[in-house]
Design a protein around this motif. Structure first.
Motif, mmCIF file in Angstrom:
data_model
loop_
_atom_site.group_PDB
_atom_site.id
_atom_site.type_symbol
_atom_site.label_atom_id
_atom_site.label_comp_id
_atom_site.label_asym_id
_atom_site.label_seq_id
_atom_site.Cartn_x
_atom_site.Cartn_y
_atom_site.Cartn_z
ATOM 1 N N ASP A 186 0.847 -1.187 0.000
ATOM 2 C CA ASP A 186 0.000 0.000 0.000
ATOM 3 C C ASP A 186 0.882 1.236 0.000
ATOM 4 O O ASP A 186 1.946 1.267 0.624
ATOM 5 N N LEU A 187 0.427 2.275 -0.686
ATOM 6 C CA LEU A 187 1.148 3.541 -0.719
ATOM 7 C C LEU A 187 0.325 4.622 -0.026
ATOM 8 O O LEU A 187 -0.898 4.523 0.090
ATOM 9 N N GLU A 188 0.995 5.654 0.423
ATOM 10 C CA GLU A 188 0.309 6.775 1.042
ATOM 11 C C GLU A 188 -0.264 7.724 -0.001
ATOM 12 O O GLU A 188 -1.138 8.534 0.294
ATOM 13 N N GLU A 189 0.248 7.644 -1.223
ATOM 14 C CA GLU A 189 -0.188 8.552 -2.279
ATOM 15 C C GLU A 189 -1.666 8.330 -2.602
ATOM 16 O O GLU A 189 -2.118 7.206 -2.785
ATOM 17 N N ARG A 190 -2.402 9.409 -2.673
ATOM 18 C CA ARG A 190 -3.829 9.352 -2.935
ATOM 19 C C ARG A 190 -4.141 9.561 -4.413
ATOM 20 O O ARG A 190 -3.312 10.074 -5.175
ATOM 21 N N PHE A 191 -5.335 9.166 -4.805
ATOM 22 C CA PHE A 191 -5.829 9.443 -6.149
ATOM 23 C C PHE A 191 -7.308 9.755 -6.054
ATOM 24 O O PHE A 191 -7.949 9.484 -5.039
ATOM 25 N N GLU A 192 -7.847 10.330 -7.098
ATOM 26 C CA GLU A 192 -9.273 10.653 -7.140
ATOM 27 C C GLU A 192 -9.909 9.925 -8.307
ATOM 28 O O GLU A 192 -9.461 10.064 -9.450
ATOM 29 N N LEU A 193 -10.922 9.136 -8.011
ATOM 30 C CA LEU A 193 -11.607 8.384 -9.062
ATOM 31 C C LEU A 193 -12.295 9.365 -10.010
ATOM 32 O O LEU A 193 -13.045 10.241 -9.570
ATOM 33 N N PRO A 194 -12.044 9.252 -11.319
ATOM 34 C CA PRO A 194 -12.683 10.161 -12.282
ATOM 35 C C PRO A 194 -14.205 10.099 -12.168
ATOM 36 O O PRO A 194 -14.785 9.026 -12.030
ATOM 37 N N ALA A 195 -14.829 11.261 -12.240
ATOM 38 C CA ALA A 195 -16.282 11.336 -12.090
ATOM 39 C C ALA A 195 -17.009 10.546 -13.170
ATOM 40 O O ALA A 195 -18.106 10.032 -12.951
ATOM 41 N N HIS A 196 -16.391 10.430 -14.345
ATOM 42 C CA HIS A 196 -17.054 9.750 -15.460
ATOM 43 C C HIS A 196 -16.882 8.235 -15.419
ATOM 44 O O HIS A 196 -17.531 7.519 -16.187
ATOM 45 N N PHE A 197 -16.030 7.732 -14.523
ATOM 46 C CA PHE A 197 -15.759 6.284 -14.531
ATOM 47 C C PHE A 197 -16.818 5.538 -13.726
ATOM 48 O O PHE A 197 -17.095 5.861 -12.569
ATOM 49 N N ASN A 198 -17.403 4.521 -14.338
ATOM 50 C CA ASN A 198 -18.383 3.655 -13.684
ATOM 51 C C ASN A 198 -18.017 2.215 -14.013
ATOM 52 O O ASN A 198 -18.091 1.800 -15.164
ATOM 53 N N LEU A 199 -17.614 1.457 -13.006
ATOM 54 C CA LEU A 199 -17.130 0.096 -13.244
ATOM 55 C C LEU A 199 -18.189 -0.776 -13.892
ATOM 56 O O LEU A 199 -17.878 -1.619 -14.742
ATOM 57 N N ARG A 200 -19.449 -0.594 -13.518
ATOM 58 C CA ARG A 200 -20.529 -1.415 -14.084
ATOM 59 C C ARG A 200 -20.760 -1.124 -15.560
ATOM 60 O O ARG A 200 -21.229 -1.976 -16.305
ATOM 61 N N GLU A 201 -20.431 0.081 -15.982
ATOM 62 C CA GLU A 201 -20.632 0.450 -17.378
ATOM 63 C C GLU A 201 -19.338 0.400 -18.179
ATOM 64 O O GLU A 201 -19.355 0.577 -19.403
ATOM 65 N N TYR A 202 -18.225 0.157 -17.495
ATOM 66 C CA TYR A 202 -16.926 0.178 -18.161
ATOM 67 C C TYR A 202 -16.779 -0.987 -19.136
ATOM 68 O O TYR A 202 -17.034 -2.142 -18.786
ATOM 69 N N THR A 203 -16.389 -0.675 -20.346
ATOM 70 C CA THR A 203 -16.108 -1.678 -21.371
ATOM 71 C C THR A 203 -14.711 -1.433 -21.916
ATOM 72 O O THR A 203 -14.454 -0.372 -22.493
ATOM 73 N N PRO A 204 -13.786 -2.364 -21.711
ATOM 74 C CA PRO A 204 -12.417 -2.141 -22.194
ATOM 75 C C PRO A 204 -12.381 -2.102 -23.714
ATOM 76 O O PRO A 204 -13.182 -2.771 -24.382
ATOM 77 N N PRO A 205 -11.489 -1.310 -24.283
ATOM 78 C CA PRO A 205 -11.371 -1.264 -25.752
ATOM 79 C C PRO A 205 -10.961 -2.617 -26.305
ATOM 80 O O PRO A 205 -10.132 -3.315 -25.718
ATOM 81 N N ASP A 206 -11.565 -3.001 -27.405
ATOM 82 C CA ASP A 206 -11.267 -4.290 -28.031
ATOM 83 C C ASP A 206 -10.130 -4.114 -29.025
ATOM 84 O O ASP A 206 -10.310 -3.581 -30.118
ATOM 85 N N ASP A 207 -8.932 -4.547 -28.605
ATOM 86 C CA ASP A 207 -7.773 -4.421 -29.492
ATOM 87 C C ASP A 207 -7.304 -5.774 -30.022
ATOM 88 O O ASP A 207 -6.151 -5.945 -30.408
ATOM 89 N N ARG A 208 -8.226 -6.729 -30.041
ATOM 90 C CA ARG A 208 -7.890 -8.051 -30.601
ATOM 91 C C ARG A 208 -8.167 -8.032 -32.102
ATOM 92 O O ARG A 208 -9.266 -8.323 -32.547
ATOM 93 N N HIS A 209 -7.159 -7.711 -32.866
ATOM 94 C CA HIS A 209 -7.338 -7.505 -34.296
ATOM 95 C C HIS A 209 -6.897 -8.701 -35.152
ATOM 96 O O HIS A 209 -7.105 -8.686 -36.361
ATOM 97 N N LEU A 210 -6.279 -9.696 -34.552
ATOM 98 C CA LEU A 210 -5.816 -10.853 -35.324
ATOM 99 C C LEU A 210 -6.864 -11.967 -35.281
ATOM 100 O O LEU A 210 -7.298 -12.390 -34.209
ATOM 101 N N ARG A 211 -7.264 -12.442 -36.462
ATOM 102 C CA ARG A 211 -8.296 -13.479 -36.572
ATOM 103 C C ARG A 211 -7.636 -14.816 -36.897
ATOM 104 O O ARG A 211 -6.806 -14.915 -37.790
ATOM 105 N N VAL A 212 -8.023 -15.845 -36.134
ATOM 106 C CA VAL A 212 -7.453 -17.181 -36.304
ATOM 107 C C VAL A 212 -8.589 -18.185 -36.496
ATOM 108 O O VAL A 212 -9.589 -18.143 -35.773
ATOM 109 N N ARG A 213 -8.432 -19.077 -37.483
ATOM 110 C CA ARG A 213 -9.419 -20.135 -37.717
ATOM 111 C C ARG A 213 -8.771 -21.490 -37.473
ATOM 112 O O ARG A 213 -7.679 -21.780 -37.980
ATOM 113 N N LEU A 214 -9.465 -22.315 -36.682
ATOM 114 C CA LEU A 214 -8.981 -23.655 -36.355
ATOM 115 C C LEU A 214 -10.042 -24.686 -36.729
ATOM 116 O O LEU A 214 -11.235 -24.375 -36.781
#
Length: 315
Positions: free
Chosen positions: A213-241
């Motif tokens: 743990d660190l003593e350094e603080r941070f402030e959660l961005p007002a626009h961030f909502n974990l329930r609505e958060y969707t990570p960017p999809d950077d999986r651009h390589l397509r593989v067929r098996l």
């Protein structure tokens, strides 16, 4: 849902929120706004102190609290299984709280519901995957990170990646602002803003070491909502098996997170995957042995051939 159940559900909804519009209640209970108006009137006539009017919204008078309610067998089983899950997958503090919650729930059940609930629960079991020491480490880190999230403090840890960076490095020290914890395919994942990358990144707790743990603080961005958060999809390589029919069921049951589509054909099970790097698939594909063949891309076919030749030289 019959009228009696809906009236009770409306009171519970009003009890959990400051103001609720009639239109929102109608959408929630899949009925007409006119029906909601009649339900509100019926509750008011029954003595429930509802404040508000059509078009503005409804709320309960301050201090009103619905007395304890009874649970059906199915509702009780759902809650008790939830406490079992929390006891297994959360840290020690929540394990104790889950046990206390379970005792309270069981205490308010009628004898007939309690007996039936016990009978149903005996037919259900949650198994915790993974080794005991790994799960113990995850729970320890889970508790530290959970507290850091609530206290808005940064953390530092040593992280091991399955796939190396552009320089081939698999290990790094990270300082991050923890935003939230997500359970992904039986493993806890930290969503955090990484100081090194200056962006949101995801970290598996099982790959962390030397977390402090660190003593350094941070402030959660007002626009961030974990329930609505969707990570960017950077999986651009397509593989067929293509998998042999005799292992098709095992492939389906694997629930491999890179699988995008699968379809049965006469010559076998065709599977489409999308990844960031082909190396991410190498070990998984090799694990199926001669039961799978890479259809595309050709670069991945070459990679599999080269790896198979290296293996042959060792035998």
């Amino acid at each position: 849902m019959n009228k009696t159940d809906r009236l009770l559900a409306i009171v519970l909804e009003l009890q959990s929120r400051e103001v609720v519009r009639g239109e929102d209640l109608a959408d929630l209970f899949e009925t007409s706004v006119r029906t909601i108006y009649r339900d509100i009137q019926a509750l008011s006539e029954a003595g429930v102190p509802i404040i508000g009017a059509p078009g503005t919204g409804y709320s309960l008078m301050t201090g009103y609290f619905l007395p304890p309610i009874s649970f059906t067998v199915e509702e009780a089983v759902t809650l008790l299984i939830g406490t079992d899950f929390i006891e297994q997958r959360f840290d020690d503090e929540y394990r104790v709280r889950a046990q206390a919650a379970r005792r309270k729930i069981e205490a308010i059940l009628s004898e007939s519901v309690r007996n039936e609930t016990s009978r149903v629960r005996k037919a259900l079991r949650l198994l915790t995957p993974g080794k005991r020491d790994v799960l113990s480490k995850e729970r320890e880190y889970f508790e530290k990170i959970r507290r850091a999230i609530l206290e808005e403090r940064k953390i530092r840890f040593h992280y091991s990646k399955g796939i190396g960076d552009s320089k081939g490095n698999h290990h790094s020290d990270r300082t991050v602002a923890p935003y939230g914890l997500v359970l992904v395919e039986r493993s806890w994942m930290l969503v955090a803003r990484c100081d090194l990358r200056q962006d949101i990144r995801h970290f598996r707790l099982s790959r962390m070491a030397e977390l402090i743990d660190l003593e350094e603080r941070f402030e959660l961005p007002a626009h961030f909502n974990l329930r609505e958060y969707t990570p960017p999809d950077d999986r651009h390589l397509r593989v067929r098996l293509r998998f042999n029919h005799d292992i098709a069921d095992k492939v389906k049951e694997s629930n491999y997170h890179y699988i995008e589509d699968m379809e049965e054909h006469q010559d076998g099970l065709h599977v489409v995957l999308r990844v960031r790097q082909l190396d991410e698939l190498l070990q998984w594909v090799l694990g199926w042995g001669a039961g799978v063949i890479v259809l595309e891309p050709e670069s991945f076919r070459s990679c599999i051939r080269e790896e198979a030749q290296k293996m042959l030289k060792r035998y």
